[in-house]
Design an enzyme around this catalytic site. Structure first.
Site, PDB file in Angstrom:
ATOM      1  N   ARG A 147      34.989  53.456  37.956  1.00 12.49           N
ATOM      2  CA  ARG A 147      34.325  54.774  38.947  1.00 12.49           C
ATOM      3  C   ARG A 147      34.914  56.112  39.024  1.00 12.49           C
ATOM      4  O   ARG A 147      34.333  56.498  38.550  1.00 12.49           O
ATOM      5  CB  ARG A 147      35.072  53.475  40.266  1.00 12.49           C
ATOM      6  N   LYS A 157      49.696  40.646  37.140  1.00 12.32           N
ATOM      7  CA  LYS A 157      49.121  41.693  37.529  1.00 12.32           C
ATOM      8  C   LYS A 157      49.068  41.629  39.267  1.00 12.32           C
ATOM      9  O   LYS A 157      49.408  40.806  39.706  1.00 12.32           O
ATOM     10  CB  LYS A 157      47.584  41.910  37.110  1.00 12.32           C
ATOM     11  N   SER A 186      39.082  45.089  44.561  1.00 12.49           N
ATOM     12  CA  SER A 186      39.443  44.030  44.991  1.00 12.49           C
ATOM     13  C   SER A 186      40.873  44.472  45.085  1.00 12.49           C
ATOM     14  O   SER A 186      40.517  43.469  46.344  1.00 12.49           O
ATOM     15  CB  SER A 186      39.917  43.283  43.621  1.00 12.49           C
ATOM     16  N   HIS A 236      31.792  44.808  40.890  1.00  9.19           N
ATOM     17  CA  HIS A 236      31.521  43.796  39.828  1.00  9.19           C
ATOM     18  C   HIS A 236      29.651  43.366  39.606  1.00  9.19           C
ATOM     19  O   HIS A 236      29.923  43.798  38.360  1.00  9.19           O
ATOM     20  CB  HIS A 236      32.680  42.928  39.597  1.00  9.19           C
TER      21      HIS A 236
HETATM   22  P1  ADP Z   1      39.798  45.819  39.580  1.00  7.84           P
HETATM   23  O1  ADP Z   1      40.558  47.397  38.566  1.00  7.84           O
HETATM   24  O2  ADP Z   1      39.018  46.135  40.840  1.00  7.84           O
HETATM   25  O3  ADP Z   1      41.289  45.256  39.795  1.00  7.84           O
HETATM   26  P2  ADP Z   1      39.385  44.604  37.604  1.00  7.84           P
HETATM   27  O4  ADP Z   1      40.391  44.584  36.653  1.00  7.84           O
HETATM   28  O5  ADP Z   1      38.155  43.146  38.028  1.00  7.84           O
HETATM   29  O6  ADP Z   1      38.888  44.481  38.569  1.00  7.84           O
HETATM   30  O7  ADP Z   1      38.417  45.261  36.878  1.00  7.84           O
HETATM   31  C1  ADP Z   1      36.826  44.834  35.819  1.00  7.84           C
HETATM   32  C2  ADP Z   1      35.839  45.728  35.604  1.00  7.84           C
HETATM   33  O8  ADP Z   1      35.747  46.011  36.531  1.00  7.84           O
HETATM   34  C3  ADP Z   1      36.703  47.025  35.229  1.00  7.84           C
HETATM   35  O9  ADP Z   1      35.667  47.568  34.251  1.00  7.84           O
HETATM   36  C4  ADP Z   1      36.893  47.748  36.718  1.00  7.84           C
HETATM   37  O10 ADP Z   1      36.290  49.090  35.890  1.00  7.84           O
HETATM   38  C5  ADP Z   1      35.336  47.250  37.029  1.00  7.84           C
HETATM   39  N1  ADP Z   1      34.907  47.402  38.315  1.00  7.84           N
HETATM   40  C6  ADP Z   1      35.968  47.675  39.157  1.00  7.84           C
HETATM   41  N2  ADP Z   1      35.389  47.529  40.900  1.00  7.84           N
HETATM   42  C7  ADP Z   1      34.572  48.608  40.053  1.00  7.84           C
HETATM   43  C8  ADP Z   1      33.112  48.803  40.998  1.00  7.84           C
HETATM   44  N3  ADP Z   1      33.662  48.651  42.436  1.00  7.84           N
HETATM   45  N4  ADP Z   1      32.724  49.750  40.470  1.00  7.84           N
HETATM   46  C9  ADP Z   1      32.007  49.509  39.138  1.00  7.84           C
HETATM   47  N5  ADP Z   1      33.164  48.748  38.418  1.00  7.84           N
HETATM   48  C10 ADP Z   1      34.273  48.384  38.179  1.00  7.84           C
END
Ligand code: ADP
Length: 162
Positions: free
Chosen positions: A92, A41, A130, A17
């Site tokens: 990703r 979620k 996460s 992130h």
């Molecule tokens: P997750 O998909 O892990 O539950 P979030 O909903 O908090 O996480 O995701 C927020 C944004 O960050 C999304 O656009 C997701 O694709 C992106 N994201 C999550 N993990 C990564 C990563 N390792 N590298 C790049 N972008 C990421």
């Protein structure tokens, strides 16, 4: 003045992130990180929205054009209220694509003036999420390097990792 919005649940924020947030901050005048409360979620987030915001604030302290705020509304409404015209999402593997494609299309349908843009995850963080981090911590594995140090400490305290 271009303001971008990086939305997510960030439960908790990972190095993946933060890489996306830093790269957005280098491209736009201002970057706002929007932390969705997301009570529904996956049975509810591990960390409260206040904790999730605080983790990101601490990890982005070195970036003067980044701010962090919680939200609990439609994403496009939050973007509009905050004056953001671009939504930045991290991509990703192909597995992200379908869900992100659908969300971008729906958000475009709700407000076509707000653009969604994607930044590719770097190979090192391609498989970092996460939920994976929580799974590792829950089983006592080390999450150092996958999340900022203060988040690793909080995970160890909350889930009992070593
Ligand atoms: P997750 O998909 O892990 O539950 P979030 O909903 O908090 O996480 O995701 C927020 C944004 O960050 C999304 O656009 C997701 O694709 C992106 N994201 C999550 N993990 C990564 C990563 N390792 N590298 C790049 N972008 C990421």
């Amino acid at each position: 003045m271009k303001r971008a919005l990086c939305p997510g649940t960030f439960d908790p924020v990972t190095s993946g992130h933060l890489d996306i947030i830093e790269r957005a901050a280098a491209l736009f005048d201002e970057t706002l990180v929007g932390v969705a409360k997301s009570p529904e979620k996956g049975g509810g987030p591990l960390f409260s929205v206040e904790q999730r915001v605080a983790f990101i604030e601490e990890a982005t302290r070195h970036l003067p054009n980044v701010s962090v705020r919680p939200f609990d509304t439609l994403l496009v409404d939050f973007a509009k209220r905050e004056g953001a015209t671009v939504i930045i999402k991290g991509l990703r593997a192909v597995t992200d694509f379908e869900r992100e494609f659908q969300m971008a299309a729906l958000n475009w349908r709700l407000d076509s003036k707000i653009e969604t843009m994607f930044i590719m995850a770097i190979p090192e963080y391609m498989y970092l999420s996460s939920s994976a981090v929580k799974e590792i911590a829950r089983h006592g594995g080390s999450v150092r390097g996958l999340v900022p140090d203060h988040v690793a400490v909080a995970l160890e305290r909350t889930l009992g990792a070593h």
